[in-house]
Write a protein that holds these residues in place. Structure first.
Motif, PDB file in Angstrom:
ATOM      1  N   ILE A 141     -32.450  52.183 -81.758  1.00 22.15           N
ATOM      2  CA  ILE A 141     -30.992  52.337 -81.800  1.00 22.15           C
ATOM      3  C   ILE A 141     -30.419  51.611 -80.595  1.00 22.15           C
ATOM      4  O   ILE A 141     -31.061  51.577 -79.536  1.00 22.15           O
ATOM      5  N   HIS A 142     -29.237  51.042 -80.749  1.00 23.80           N
ATOM      6  CA  HIS A 142     -28.664  50.231 -79.663  1.00 23.80           C
ATOM      7  C   HIS A 142     -27.923  51.058 -78.620  1.00 23.80           C
ATOM      8  O   HIS A 142     -28.214  50.978 -77.425  1.00 23.80           O
ATOM      9  N   ASP A 143     -26.923  51.826 -79.054  1.00 24.87           N
ATOM     10  CA  ASP A 143     -26.116  52.563 -78.076  1.00 24.87           C
ATOM     11  C   ASP A 143     -26.925  53.725 -77.520  1.00 24.87           C
ATOM     12  O   ASP A 143     -27.832  54.246 -78.182  1.00 24.87           O
ATOM     13  N   THR A 144     -26.541  54.195 -76.333  1.00 21.54           N
ATOM     14  CA  THR A 144     -27.241  55.353 -75.769  1.00 21.54           C
ATOM     15  C   THR A 144     -26.690  56.662 -76.333  1.00 21.54           C
ATOM     16  O   THR A 144     -27.204  57.734 -76.031  1.00 21.54           O
ATOM     17  N   THR A 145     -25.634  56.591 -77.156  1.00 22.62           N
ATOM     18  CA  THR A 145     -25.210  57.738 -77.955  1.00 22.62           C
ATOM     19  C   THR A 145     -25.295  57.340 -79.431  1.00 22.62           C
ATOM     20  O   THR A 145     -25.315  56.158 -79.773  1.00 22.62           O
ATOM     21  N   VAL A 146     -25.291  58.363 -80.292  1.00 27.35           N
ATOM     22  CA  VAL A 146     -25.401  58.100 -81.736  1.00 27.35           C
ATOM     23  C   VAL A 146     -24.024  57.950 -82.393  1.00 27.35           C
ATOM     24  O   VAL A 146     -23.931  57.693 -83.597  1.00 27.35           O
ATOM     25  N   ASP A 147     -22.966  58.081 -81.616  1.00 30.96           N
ATOM     26  CA  ASP A 147     -21.619  58.228 -82.180  1.00 30.96           C
ATOM     27  C   ASP A 147     -21.162  57.036 -83.042  1.00 30.96           C
ATOM     28  O   ASP A 147     -20.581  57.225 -84.107  1.00 30.96           O
ATOM     29  N   ARG A 148     -21.386  55.823 -82.584  1.00 32.03           N
ATOM     30  CA  ARG A 148     -20.832  54.655 -83.287  1.00 32.03           C
ATOM     31  C   ARG A 148     -21.557  54.349 -84.593  1.00 32.03           C
ATOM     32  O   ARG A 148     -20.916  53.969 -85.572  1.00 32.03           O
ATOM     33  N   THR A 151     -23.890  56.361 -86.376  1.00 31.65           N
ATOM     34  CA  THR A 151     -24.374  57.434 -87.259  1.00 31.65           C
ATOM     35  C   THR A 151     -23.255  58.450 -87.498  1.00 31.65           C
ATOM     36  O   THR A 151     -22.170  58.357 -86.904  1.00 31.65           O
ATOM     37  N   ASP A 152     -23.563  59.463 -88.299  1.00 30.88           N
ATOM     38  CA  ASP A 152     -22.590  60.532 -88.554  1.00 30.88           C
ATOM     39  C   ASP A 152     -22.747  61.682 -87.555  1.00 30.88           C
ATOM     40  O   ASP A 152     -22.150  62.747 -87.724  1.00 30.88           O
ATOM     41  N   GLY A 153     -23.528  61.453 -86.502  1.00 31.43           N
ATOM     42  CA  GLY A 153     -23.709  62.480 -85.474  1.00 31.43           C
ATOM     43  C   GLY A 153     -22.943  62.161 -84.213  1.00 31.43           C
ATOM     44  O   GLY A 153     -22.184  61.190 -84.144  1.00 31.43           O
ATOM     45  N   THR A 154     -23.136  63.005 -83.209  1.00 31.58           N
ATOM     46  CA  THR A 154     -22.533  62.772 -81.896  1.00 31.58           C
ATOM     47  C   THR A 154     -23.563  63.115 -80.820  1.00 31.58           C
ATOM     48  O   THR A 154     -24.505  63.873 -81.062  1.00 31.58           O
ATOM     49  N   GLY A 155     -23.363  62.557 -79.641  1.00 34.77           N
ATOM     50  CA  GLY A 155     -24.195  62.915 -78.498  1.00 34.77           C
ATOM     51  C   GLY A 155     -25.190  61.838 -78.107  1.00 34.77           C
ATOM     52  O   GLY A 155     -25.325  60.808 -78.767  1.00 34.77           O
ATOM     53  N   ARG A 156     -25.866  62.116 -77.017  1.00 40.99           N
ATOM     54  CA  ARG A 156     -26.784  61.136 -76.449  1.00 40.99           C
ATOM     55  C   ARG A 156     -28.111  61.117 -77.215  1.00 40.99           C
ATOM     56  O   ARG A 156     -28.611  62.167 -77.633  1.00 40.99           O
ATOM     57  N   ALA A 205     -27.607  56.662 -90.656  1.00 44.17           N
ATOM     58  CA  ALA A 205     -27.405  55.488 -89.797  1.00 44.17           C
ATOM     59  C   ALA A 205     -26.958  54.272 -90.607  1.00 44.17           C
ATOM     60  O   ALA A 205     -26.984  53.149 -90.102  1.00 44.17           O
ATOM     61  N   GLY A 206     -26.538  54.506 -91.857  1.00 46.33           N
ATOM     62  CA  GLY A 206     -26.150  53.378 -92.701  1.00 46.33           C
ATOM     63  C   GLY A 206     -24.697  53.343 -93.111  1.00 46.33           C
ATOM     64  O   GLY A 206     -24.100  52.276 -93.238  1.00 46.33           O
ATOM     65  N   SER A 207     -24.098  54.514 -93.297  1.00 49.19           N
ATOM     66  CA  SER A 207     -22.752  54.571 -93.901  1.00 49.19           C
ATOM     67  C   SER A 207     -21.685  53.866 -93.072  1.00 49.19           C
ATOM     68  O   SER A 207     -20.693  53.384 -93.619  1.00 49.19           O
ATOM     69  N   PHE A 208     -21.894  53.781 -91.741  1.00 52.28           N
ATOM     70  CA  PHE A 208     -20.872  53.123 -90.917  1.00 52.28           C
ATOM     71  C   PHE A 208     -20.691  51.661 -91.324  1.00 52.28           C
ATOM     72  O   PHE A 208     -19.632  51.072 -91.110  1.00 52.28           O
ATOM     73  N   LYS A 209     -21.723  51.103 -91.937  1.00 48.85           N
ATOM     74  CA  LYS A 209     -21.659  49.692 -92.347  1.00 48.85           C
ATOM     75  C   LYS A 209     -21.172  49.537 -93.783  1.00 48.85           C
ATOM     76  O   LYS A 209     -20.739  48.463 -94.186  1.00 48.85           O
ATOM     77  N   GLY A 238     -27.654  56.869 -96.122  1.00 46.16           N
ATOM     78  CA  GLY A 238     -29.011  57.407 -96.133  1.00 46.16           C
ATOM     79  C   GLY A 238     -30.006  56.601 -95.309  1.00 46.16           C
ATOM     80  O   GLY A 238     -31.147  57.048 -95.123  1.00 46.16           O
ATOM     81  N   GLU A 239     -29.602  55.420 -94.801  1.00 45.44           N
ATOM     82  CA  GLU A 239     -30.508  54.704 -93.887  1.00 45.44           C
ATOM     83  C   GLU A 239     -30.760  55.582 -92.665  1.00 45.44           C
ATOM     84  O   GLU A 239     -29.854  56.263 -92.180  1.00 45.44           O
ATOM     85  N   LYS A 240     -31.990  55.538 -92.174  1.00 50.75           N
ATOM     86  CA  LYS A 240     -32.379  56.401 -91.051  1.00 50.75           C
ATOM     87  C   LYS A 240     -32.507  55.590 -89.758  1.00 50.75           C
ATOM     88  O   LYS A 240     -32.703  54.370 -89.798  1.00 50.75           O
ATOM     89  N   ILE A 241     -32.459  56.288 -88.645  1.00 52.74           N
ATOM     90  CA  ILE A 241     -32.866  55.665 -87.380  1.00 52.74           C
ATOM     91  C   ILE A 241     -34.386  55.501 -87.455  1.00 52.74           C
ATOM     92  O   ILE A 241     -35.108  56.486 -87.610  1.00 52.74           O
ATOM     93  N   PRO A 242     -34.890  54.263 -87.369  1.00 52.05           N
ATOM     94  CA  PRO A 242     -36.353  54.090 -87.480  1.00 52.05           C
ATOM     95  C   PRO A 242     -37.071  54.532 -86.207  1.00 52.05           C
ATOM     96  O   PRO A 242     -36.503  54.532 -85.118  1.00 52.05           O
ATOM     97  N   SER A 243     -38.330  54.889 -86.366  1.00 55.23           N
ATOM     98  CA  SER A 243     -39.178  55.074 -85.185  1.00 55.23           C
ATOM     99  C   SER A 243     -39.786  53.721 -84.818  1.00 55.23           C
ATOM    100  O   SER A 243     -39.898  52.821 -85.661  1.00 55.23           O
ATOM    101  N   PHE A 244     -40.185  53.595 -83.548  1.00 53.77           N
ATOM    102  CA  PHE A 244     -40.782  52.338 -83.080  1.00 53.77           C
ATOM    103  C   PHE A 244     -42.093  52.076 -83.808  1.00 53.77           C
ATOM    104  O   PHE A 244     -42.368  50.954 -84.237  1.00 53.77           O
ATOM    105  N   ASP A 245     -42.912  53.126 -83.978  1.00 54.58           N
ATOM    106  CA  ASP A 245     -44.208  52.889 -84.629  1.00 54.58           C
ATOM    107  C   ASP A 245     -44.041  52.493 -86.092  1.00 54.58           C
ATOM    108  O   ASP A 245     -44.764  51.638 -86.601  1.00 54.58           O
TER     109      ASP A 245
END
Ligand code: G3P
Ligand code: CA
Length: 275
Positions: free
Chosen positions: A81-88, A90-95, A109-113, A119-126
């Motif tokens: 994820i790019h920002d250090t908060t999820v606000d921009r 995703t549909d969540g808030t906070g760091r 993590a998809g609807s904002f686009k 339903g797109e998710k924040i991926p894990s690095f692995d």
């Protein structure tokens, strides 16, 4: 390995866009420009940044690399994820670092686009390493590593587990605006190329460049800092230069003209006429 674009016949150039014609009209011994196309946060112009949808789109668009931003959840999972908060995005808030992996994964993590990406998710690095290594290069940005003590060791471990720390896997690059973090990564993974990011004029001085060259393989400035003289200096110090973030055809053409080694763009088609 850089991409090489091969020239085409004059008749064909009449059917091409201005950018395609620029490639096609300047053949030099059968070879034209050489640079890597780096899909910024995936093909972020076309799909929600830093999601599987964006990375898949980048692969479909024949990018040489995907670029992504790594941070860490409260319970220690590396996430993209790019920002250090999820606000921009995703549909969540906070760091990011205040939420567990499960909490982060439950966010949209998809609807904002666009609703088609719901339903797109924040991926894990692995997950991203497993899905894309060997298929496309991965330019890994350590985003604000000062917020996540020990994240360097965490990233190094994930790469080592997959043997992505070896020279034959040269399509893995690490980069950050945090230079101390990059020095640490160079110590932990001496065979993985290191990049330093900057948008500051203070960091394109001769002395700054010489210092970067002691541990970095890539000097990656915002394109407003790029000149032909800078490109030459970076090359003379033994580094390559990738520049960002291309979101217009003019910016794409400028960096092509500057002969940088990589163009980091939300729109891979702006720099690659195969799209
Ligand atoms: O890869 C370069 C670029 O990603 C740096 O800026 O803010 O998009 O992470 P940012
Ligand atoms: Ca980034």
């Amino acid at each position: 390995m850089k991409k090489t674009l091969i020239g085409t016949g004059f008749a064909l150039t009449l059917m091409l866009s201005p950018l395609q014609q620029a490639f096609a009209e300047e053949p030099t011994k059968g070879e034209l420009r050489q640079f890597d196309t780096v899909a910024h946060r995936g093909a972020a112009g076309y799909a929600p940044e830093n999601t599987i949808a964006a990375f898949d789109k980048a692969v479909e668009m024949k990018a040489d690399y995907i670029e992504l931003d790594v941070q860490r959840s409260k319970d220690g999972e590396l996430v993209i994820i790019h920002d250090t908060t999820v606000d921009r995005t995703t549909d969540g808030t906070g760091r990011v670092g205040d939420q567990t992996f499960e909490e982060l994964r439950n966010l949209d993590a998809g609807s904002f686009k666009g609703e088609q990406f719901a339903g797109e998710k924040i991926p894990s690095f692995d997950e991203v390493l497993d899905r894309y290594h060997g298929k496309v290069g991965i330019l890994i940005e350590m985003k604000s590593p000062e917020l996540y003590p020990g994240i360097e060791e965490d990233v190094a471990q994930e790469l080592k587990e997959r043997h992505l720390d070896k020279p034959q896997n040269n399509k893995i690059i690490l980069q950050s605006f945090n230079f101390e973090s990059m020095k640490k990564m160079d110590t932990l993974l001496p065979e993985v190329p290191i990049g330093v990011l900057t948008s500051s004029k203070l960091e394109v001085t001769d002395s700054a460049l010489q210092e970067f060259a002691t541990y970095a393989d890539y000097f990656n400035p915002s394109y407003g800092l790029v000149t032909k003289d800078l490109v030459d200096k970076v090359h003379n110090l033994g580094m390559e230069i990738q520049s960002w973030t291309v979101r217009s055809h003019d910016a794409a053409q400028f960096l092509i003209d500057m002969e940088v080694d990589g163009i980091i763009t939300d729109y891979p088609d702006y720099v690659d006429p195969r799209n």
